[in-house]
Design an enzyme around this catalytic site. Structure first.
Site, PDB file in Angstrom:
ATOM      1  N   GLU A 131       0.879  -1.223  -0.065  1.00  0.00           N
ATOM      2  CA  GLU A 131      -0.112  -0.093  -0.063  1.00  0.00           C
ATOM      3  C   GLU A 131       0.794   1.236  -0.233  1.00  0.00           C
ATOM      4  OE1 GLU A 131      -2.979  -0.112   3.184  1.00  0.00           O
ATOM      5  OE2 GLU A 131      -3.907  -1.816   2.400  1.00  0.00           O
ATOM      6  N   HIS A 152      -8.310   1.092   1.769  1.00  0.00           N
ATOM      7  CA  HIS A 152      -8.144   1.034   3.218  1.00  0.00           C
ATOM      8  C   HIS A 152      -9.016   2.011   3.976  1.00  0.00           C
ATOM      9  CE1 HIS A 152      -4.995  -0.373   6.062  1.00  0.00           C
ATOM     10  NE2 HIS A 152      -5.798  -0.298   6.857  1.00  0.00           N
TER      11      HIS A 152
END
Length: 531
Positions: A263, A281
């Site tokens: 990420e 997220h």
């Protein structure tokens, strides 16, 4: 002079105001966390650093933070903080372990609904002026079986919400007791059983060595055909490439992911596949959750900087300054004892008893017991701390008891930890010597005197000749240097144990060589944080 705090990530303005109202000087620079060089140059001026997930608190940053006393993470995950490096520098690391629970659980339920009814694809199609009613055939969730991997704080909320939606809920969690499962009104099952039965699978565990790729290619192959998989916990729990192949083959009917192995996720094998719902997220991204964790971390950091009070710290207990000075070595011992039995116990723990003898009985045993529980759970939950550990134990239906007694032997004081499962009891005892170093003094009722090191090997065997030779020869042949070697036995010819403190981690292949000798009943590598 007022303490100074730097906020290097996006945080609620209300949190900034709390610092100011409490008399803490605060600099709000929400983009600084993404500029490593600028943050490195700025950090020496601050006593506190408040962050979310964007700022990476590395060993290099900590080395430059010459005045830093506390790091506050608004949220639960601290993967972006080098906690051992902070501990070595005496910097407290705090988090807010429960502020995001409801929000994350609700997001998981929303993702399940979205993938069940293909809502994102239907939305995009309709916006494009199409009317593809027959294309988007969904499934009901009523009556379906939801498999929950991890029934802790967030997982238990998901279980509750799913039951409200009339789903049958089954759960896999190594620490879930039958009593807690009954309280949650879920069926406790093995991982294999869950994979075979679940129509939907949702994950709610931290990322550890034990949970990484818990849904591997092999595990995905064992799932029920047509399963839908939801991950709003941590990237790396699911083999994304293997899942993509299972989706293409039609074995998995859909997936909904809020987290990814890398990420920010700009690419993934899952991107672009039909009936795959992805979000960036967003599990903690609600107004309420952002406010809760921001306000909580501002209060905690202000308390510590202004009064010395510590709460929700991951690397020290919530005790007064005077208690910390006296109890420091005993708290480390308690954590090591708990971590020993935690690493040795694979089945669900039903009960924990901590016995305090002599001077240990007169200390703040609540803090010591929290250190024991945190040590036990650290194997499966690295985010656990001394404040949240008792709460997590209660959530899992683990009964925790303590016993105090006057000095009963040659030691001025000691701590003994006993855990009970459905299959066995396991115990370990330790003390602190005059040099301030913790020692193991008894394991399984067998007396020992073992120094605790970062890397250790534990073996059990019958008391027969050849054990020392086998251990020494195997380690030597593989270049493993033994720093300390301790033996103990119950009786001549009876049960015996050996504990090796070694300089470096022992490869599994070396342990397999020991097992292949046929001399040992058990061979296990252990890891302790002795920073």
């Amino acid at each position: 002079m007022a303490p100074r705090v730097l906020i290097s990530d996006e945080l609620s303005p209300a949190a900034v105001q709390i610092f100011r109202d409490r008399g803490v000087e605060v600099d709000y620079q929400p983009r600084l966390g993404k500029d490593k060089d600028a943050l490195l140059a700025a950090i020496p001026a601050y006593d506190g650093l408040a962050i979310r997930s964007a700022t990476k608190v590395t060993e290099k940053l900590i080395a430059a933070a010459t005045n830093l006393k506390v790091i506050g993470r608004a949220g639960i995950g601290v993967d972006n903080v080098d906690i051992p490096a902070a501990s070595r520098r005496g910097i407290i690391v705090m988090n807010t372990p429960f502020g995001n629970s409801i929000t994350t659980a609700e997001h998981a339920i929303a993702m399940m609904m979205a993938v069940a009814r293909q809502i994102p694809e239907a939305n995009a199609s309709t916006h494009a002026g199409k009317w593809e009613k027959s294309r988007f055939m969904g499934v009901e969730i009523t009556g379906k079986t939801l498999g929950v991997i991890g029934a802790g704080n967030i997982g238990s909320i998901v279980c509750d919400r799913a039951r409200g939606l009339k789903m049958k809920v089954i759960a896999y969690d190594p620490f879930l007791s039958e009593e807690r499962a009954t309280e949650l009104q879920v069926e406790k099952v093995s991982l294999d059983d869950l994979l075979a039965r679940a129509d939907f699978i949702t994950l709610h565990v931290p990322l550890t060595d034990q949970t990484r790729n818990i849904l591997s290619a092999e595990a995905i192959a064992r799932t029920k055909p047509g399963v839908r998989i939801i991950n709003c916990a941590r990237g790396g729990l699911v083999d994304e490439a293997a899942l993509a192949e299972a989706l293409k083959a039609g074995h998995v009917a859909g997936a909904a992911f809020d987290v990814f192995e890398v990420e920010p996720a700009t690419e993934s094998p899952l991107f672009g596949l039909p009936n795959v719902v992805v979000t960036p997220h967003l599990g903690a991204s609600t107004t309420e959750a952002q406010e809760n964790v921001a306000l909580q971390i501002a209060e905690q950091m202000s308390d510590y900087l202004l009064t010395g009070a510590v709460s929700n710290a991951l690397n020290m207990p919530s005790v007064t300054a005077e208690e910390a000075r006296i109890m420091g070595p005993w708290i480390r011992l308690a954590g090591h004892l708990g971590h020993f039995v935690g690493q040795m116990t694979d089945e669900p723990i039903k009960a924990i008893n901590v016995l305090y003898d002599g001077i240990a009985a007169g200390m703040n045993t609540a803090a010591l017991s929290s250190a024991v529980i945190a040590g036990i759970m650290r194997r499966v939950n690295p985010d656990v701390n001394l404040v949240s550990a008792p709460v997590i134990a209660r959530e899992r239906g683990i009964h925790v008891s303590t016993t105090r007694q006057d000095q009963s032997g040659i030691f001025e004081g000691y701590i003994k930890v006993t855990v009970a499962t459905d299959l066995r009891e396991r115990s370990v005892a330790g003390t602190v010597f005059s040099d301030g170093k913790p020692r193991f003094i008894q394991i399984k009722g067998i007396n020992v005197d073992a120094e605790i090191g970062a890397h250790m090997v534990y073996t059990t065997n019958e008391d027969v000749p050849g054990i020392i030779g086998a251990l020494g020869q195997t380690m030597g042949a593989n270049g493993v240097n033994i720093a300390n070697f301790t033996l103990g036995r119950s009786t001549r010819g009876g049960e015996a144990i050996a504990i090796l403190y070694v300089d470096d981690p022992v490869p599994e292949a070396v342990l397999d060589q020991l097992r292949a000798t046929g001399l040992f009943q058990q061979v296990k590598a252990l890891r302790f944080d002795v920073a």
